[in-house]
Design a protein around this motif. Structure first.
Motif, PDB file in Angstrom:
ATOM      1  N   ALA A 158       1.237  12.014   5.339  1.00  0.00           N
ATOM      2  CA  ALA A 158       1.174  12.192   6.802  1.00  0.00           C
ATOM      3  C   ALA A 158      -0.275  12.237   7.277  1.00  0.00           C
ATOM      4  O   ALA A 158      -0.614  11.654   8.319  1.00  0.00           O
ATOM      5  CB  ALA A 158       1.911  13.463   7.213  1.00  0.00           C
ATOM      6  N   LEU A 159      -1.139  12.918   6.518  1.00  0.00           N
ATOM      7  CA  LEU A 159      -2.550  12.981   6.897  1.00  0.00           C
ATOM      8  C   LEU A 159      -3.193  11.605   6.866  1.00  0.00           C
ATOM      9  O   LEU A 159      -3.880  11.211   7.810  1.00  0.00           O
ATOM     10  CB  LEU A 159      -3.318  13.916   5.955  1.00  0.00           C
ATOM     11  CG  LEU A 159      -3.182  15.397   6.232  1.00  0.00           C
ATOM     12  CD1 LEU A 159      -3.709  16.204   5.056  1.00  0.00           C
ATOM     13  CD2 LEU A 159      -3.924  15.773   7.506  1.00  0.00           C
ATOM     14  N   ILE A 160      -2.967  10.870   5.791  1.00  0.00           N
ATOM     15  CA  ILE A 160      -3.578   9.544   5.666  1.00  0.00           C
ATOM     16  C   ILE A 160      -3.095   8.638   6.795  1.00  0.00           C
ATOM     17  O   ILE A 160      -3.886   7.915   7.413  1.00  0.00           O
ATOM     18  CB  ILE A 160      -3.303   8.941   4.277  1.00  0.00           C
ATOM     19  CG1 ILE A 160      -4.123   9.708   3.226  1.00  0.00           C
ATOM     20  CG2 ILE A 160      -3.644   7.454   4.242  1.00  0.00           C
ATOM     21  CD1 ILE A 160      -3.839   9.328   1.798  1.00  0.00           C
ATOM     22  N   ASP A 161      -1.809   8.686   7.107  1.00  0.00           N
ATOM     23  CA  ASP A 161      -1.281   7.887   8.221  1.00  0.00           C
ATOM     24  C   ASP A 161      -1.979   8.234   9.530  1.00  0.00           C
ATOM     25  O   ASP A 161      -2.363   7.356  10.308  1.00  0.00           O
ATOM     26  CB  ASP A 161       0.229   8.086   8.373  1.00  0.00           C
ATOM     27  CG  ASP A 161       1.023   7.416   7.255  1.00  0.00           C
ATOM     28  OD1 ASP A 161       0.447   6.579   6.524  1.00  0.00           O
ATOM     29  OD2 ASP A 161       2.212   7.747   7.113  1.00  0.00           O
ATOM     30  N   ARG A 162      -2.153   9.521   9.792  1.00  0.00           N
ATOM     31  CA  ARG A 162      -2.822   9.953  11.032  1.00  0.00           C
ATOM     32  C   ARG A 162      -4.272   9.473  11.076  1.00  0.00           C
ATOM     33  O   ARG A 162      -4.737   8.984  12.113  1.00  0.00           O
ATOM     34  CB  ARG A 162      -2.819  11.485  11.139  1.00  0.00           C
ATOM     35  CG  ARG A 162      -1.543  12.088  11.613  1.00  0.00           C
ATOM     36  CD  ARG A 162      -1.235  11.814  13.086  1.00  0.00           C
ATOM     37  NE  ARG A 162      -2.253  12.246  14.034  1.00  0.00           N
ATOM     38  CZ  ARG A 162      -2.401  13.491  14.480  1.00  0.00           C
ATOM     39  NH1 ARG A 162      -1.570  14.447  14.082  1.00  0.00           N
ATOM     40  NH2 ARG A 162      -3.348  13.782  15.340  1.00  0.00           N
ATOM     41  N   PHE A 163      -4.979   9.628   9.951  1.00  0.00           N
ATOM     42  CA  PHE A 163      -6.381   9.207   9.931  1.00  0.00           C
ATOM     43  C   PHE A 163      -6.497   7.703  10.154  1.00  0.00           C
ATOM     44  O   PHE A 163      -7.347   7.242  10.918  1.00  0.00           O
ATOM     45  CB  PHE A 163      -7.066   9.626   8.631  1.00  0.00           C
ATOM     46  CG  PHE A 163      -7.250  11.120   8.508  1.00  0.00           C
ATOM     47  CD1 PHE A 163      -7.725  11.871   9.563  1.00  0.00           C
ATOM     48  CD2 PHE A 163      -6.944  11.774   7.329  1.00  0.00           C
ATOM     49  CE1 PHE A 163      -7.890  13.241   9.461  1.00  0.00           C
ATOM     50  CE2 PHE A 163      -7.108  13.145   7.210  1.00  0.00           C
ATOM     51  CZ  PHE A 163      -7.579  13.880   8.287  1.00  0.00           C
ATOM     52  N   LEU A 164      -5.637   6.923   9.517  1.00  0.00           N
ATOM     53  CA  LEU A 164      -5.689   5.471   9.694  1.00  0.00           C
ATOM     54  C   LEU A 164      -5.346   5.086  11.131  1.00  0.00           C
ATOM     55  O   LEU A 164      -5.976   4.201  11.707  1.00  0.00           O
ATOM     56  CB  LEU A 164      -4.755   4.787   8.702  1.00  0.00           C
ATOM     57  CG  LEU A 164      -5.168   4.908   7.233  1.00  0.00           C
ATOM     58  CD1 LEU A 164      -4.129   4.268   6.323  1.00  0.00           C
ATOM     59  CD2 LEU A 164      -6.544   4.320   6.973  1.00  0.00           C
ATOM     60  N   ASP A 165      -4.361   5.773  11.733  1.00  0.00           N
ATOM     61  CA  ASP A 165      -4.002   5.511  13.129  1.00  0.00           C
ATOM     62  C   ASP A 165      -5.175   5.764  14.070  1.00  0.00           C
ATOM     63  O   ASP A 165      -5.298   5.133  15.115  1.00  0.00           O
ATOM     64  CB  ASP A 165      -2.823   6.390  13.571  1.00  0.00           C
ATOM     65  CG  ASP A 165      -1.504   5.944  12.969  1.00  0.00           C
ATOM     66  OD1 ASP A 165      -1.438   4.820  12.428  1.00  0.00           O
ATOM     67  OD2 ASP A 165      -0.538   6.733  13.026  1.00  0.00           O
ATOM     68  N   GLU A 166      -6.032   6.721  13.703  1.00  0.00           N
ATOM     69  CA  GLU A 166      -7.148   7.092  14.577  1.00  0.00           C
ATOM     70  C   GLU A 166      -8.477   6.493  14.100  1.00  0.00           C
ATOM     71  O   GLU A 166      -9.548   6.952  14.490  1.00  0.00           O
ATOM     72  CB  GLU A 166      -7.227   8.613  14.686  1.00  0.00           C
ATOM     73  CG  GLU A 166      -5.935   9.172  15.259  1.00  0.00           C
ATOM     74  CD  GLU A 166      -6.079  10.536  15.867  1.00  0.00           C
ATOM     75  OE1 GLU A 166      -7.187  10.903  16.289  1.00  0.00           O
ATOM     76  OE2 GLU A 166      -5.063  11.245  15.924  1.00  0.00           O
ATOM     77  N   ASP A 167      -8.392   5.456  13.247  1.00  0.00           N
ATOM     78  CA  ASP A 167      -9.584   4.749  12.751  1.00  0.00           C
ATOM     79  C   ASP A 167     -10.589   5.662  12.058  1.00  0.00           C
ATOM     80  O   ASP A 167     -11.795   5.506  12.215  1.00  0.00           O
ATOM     81  CB  ASP A 167     -10.264   3.976  13.889  1.00  0.00           C
ATOM     82  CG  ASP A 167      -9.390   2.848  14.402  1.00  0.00           C
ATOM     83  OD1 ASP A 167      -8.690   2.224  13.582  1.00  0.00           O
ATOM     84  OD2 ASP A 167      -9.407   2.602  15.626  1.00  0.00           O
ATOM     85  N   ILE A 168     -10.072   6.622  11.305  1.00  0.00           N
ATOM     86  CA  ILE A 168     -10.923   7.499  10.502  1.00  0.00           C
ATOM     87  C   ILE A 168     -10.755   7.052   9.054  1.00  0.00           C
ATOM     88  O   ILE A 168      -9.647   7.020   8.532  1.00  0.00           O
ATOM     89  CB  ILE A 168     -10.514   8.973  10.665  1.00  0.00           C
ATOM     90  CG1 ILE A 168     -10.724   9.406  12.121  1.00  0.00           C
ATOM     91  CG2 ILE A 168     -11.300   9.863   9.712  1.00  0.00           C
ATOM     92  CD1 ILE A 168     -10.098  10.732  12.476  1.00  0.00           C
ATOM     93  N   TYR A 169     -11.860   6.678   8.429  1.00  0.00           N
ATOM     94  CA  TYR A 169     -11.804   6.191   7.060  1.00  0.00           C
ATOM     95  C   TYR A 169     -11.568   7.343   6.093  1.00  0.00           C
ATOM     96  O   TYR A 169     -12.221   8.380   6.188  1.00  0.00           O
ATOM     97  CB  TYR A 169     -13.102   5.464   6.689  1.00  0.00           C
ATOM     98  CG  TYR A 169     -13.293   4.202   7.477  1.00  0.00           C
ATOM     99  CD1 TYR A 169     -12.530   3.071   7.200  1.00  0.00           C
ATOM    100  CD2 TYR A 169     -14.224   4.137   8.504  1.00  0.00           C
ATOM    101  CE1 TYR A 169     -12.690   1.912   7.930  1.00  0.00           C
ATOM    102  CE2 TYR A 169     -14.394   2.978   9.242  1.00  0.00           C
ATOM    103  CZ  TYR A 169     -13.627   1.868   8.948  1.00  0.00           C
ATOM    104  OH  TYR A 169     -13.788   0.728   9.668  1.00  0.00           O
ATOM    105  N   VAL A 170     -10.651   7.141   5.172  1.00  0.00           N
ATOM    106  CA  VAL A 170     -10.313   8.187   4.212  1.00  0.00           C
ATOM    107  C   VAL A 170     -10.109   7.559   2.842  1.00  0.00           C
ATOM    108  O   VAL A 170      -9.566   6.458   2.731  1.00  0.00           O
ATOM    109  CB  VAL A 170      -9.058   8.982   4.676  1.00  0.00           C
ATOM    110  CG1 VAL A 170      -7.852   8.077   4.796  1.00  0.00           C
ATOM    111  CG2 VAL A 170      -8.773  10.159   3.754  1.00  0.00           C
ATOM    112  N   THR A 171     -10.553   8.242   1.804  1.00  0.00           N
ATOM    113  CA  THR A 171     -10.327   7.831   0.426  1.00  0.00           C
ATOM    114  C   THR A 171      -9.531   8.915  -0.266  1.00  0.00           C
ATOM    115  O   THR A 171      -9.852  10.102  -0.156  1.00  0.00           O
ATOM    116  CB  THR A 171     -11.662   7.613  -0.324  1.00  0.00           C
ATOM    117  OG1 THR A 171     -12.392   6.590   0.351  1.00  0.00           O
ATOM    118  CG2 THR A 171     -11.422   7.205  -1.759  1.00  0.00           C
ATOM    119  N   ARG A 172      -8.501   8.509  -0.982  1.00  0.00           N
ATOM    120  CA  ARG A 172      -7.588   9.447  -1.644  1.00  0.00           C
ATOM    121  C   ARG A 172      -7.894   9.482  -3.147  1.00  0.00           C
ATOM    122  O   ARG A 172      -7.965   8.448  -3.792  1.00  0.00           O
ATOM    123  CB  ARG A 172      -6.168   8.956  -1.410  1.00  0.00           C
ATOM    124  CG  ARG A 172      -5.108   9.692  -2.139  1.00  0.00           C
ATOM    125  CD  ARG A 172      -3.785   8.966  -1.911  1.00  0.00           C
ATOM    126  NE  ARG A 172      -2.686   9.804  -2.310  1.00  0.00           N
ATOM    127  CZ  ARG A 172      -1.469   9.710  -1.840  1.00  0.00           C
ATOM    128  NH1 ARG A 172      -1.184   8.795  -0.940  1.00  0.00           N
ATOM    129  NH2 ARG A 172      -0.528  10.496  -2.251  1.00  0.00           N
TER     130      ARG A 172
END
Length: 103
Positions: A24-38
Motif C-alpha cells: 500500500a505504501l509503495i502504491d501511494r508513493f508511486l501515485d504521488e511521483d515519489i521514488y522509492v526502493t524496496r
C-alpha cells in the motif's frame, strides 16, 4: 559562495515497515511521483517480517511523506508472556545527502 534553496536540499529517508503495509505504501508513493526502493529485510524485537524502504526526497517533501506513512500504517499493541509492547507500523530515519545522481 555555494547556496542551496530549501526545496533543493536532498534527504534520504530510510523506513523499516511492517511487511503488511509495504504494498500500500509503495502504491501511494508511486501515485504521488515519489521514488522509492524496496529492500527485503528481517529483524526487530519480534523477528517479524519487515521491509526497508529507501526514499530520496527534497526537504520540503518530508512532511507529505510522513503523512502518507501515517495514513497507511499504524502501531499495534502486542501481548506476550514478557509483557505488553507497542509495535510501530514504520520506523523512519532521515539522513542528509551530500549528493544524489541518477546514472
Amino acid at each position: 559562495g555555494f547556496q542551496k534553496v530549501l526545496g533543493d536540499i536532498m534527504k534520504m529517508m530510510i523506513a523499516i515497515v511492517q511487511e503488511k503495509y509495504t504494498d500500500a505504501l509503495i502504491d501511494r508513493f508511486l501515485d504521488e511521483d515519489i521514488y522509492v526502493t524496496r529492500l527485503s529485510s528481517t529483524g526487530g524485537f519480534f523477528k517479524s517480517g519487515n521491509t526497508t524502504l529507501l526514499l530520496g526526497c527534497k526537504e520540503d517533501e518530508i512532511d507529505r511523506i510522513y503523512e502518507i506513512f501515517k495514513e497507511e500504517t499504524e502501531s499495534e499493541d502486542v501481548h506476550m508472556e514478557e509483557g505488553d509492547f507497542k509495535v510501530s507500523g514504520a520506523t523512519i530515519f532521515v539522513v542528509d545527502l551530500e549528493e544524489s545522481k541518477r546514472i
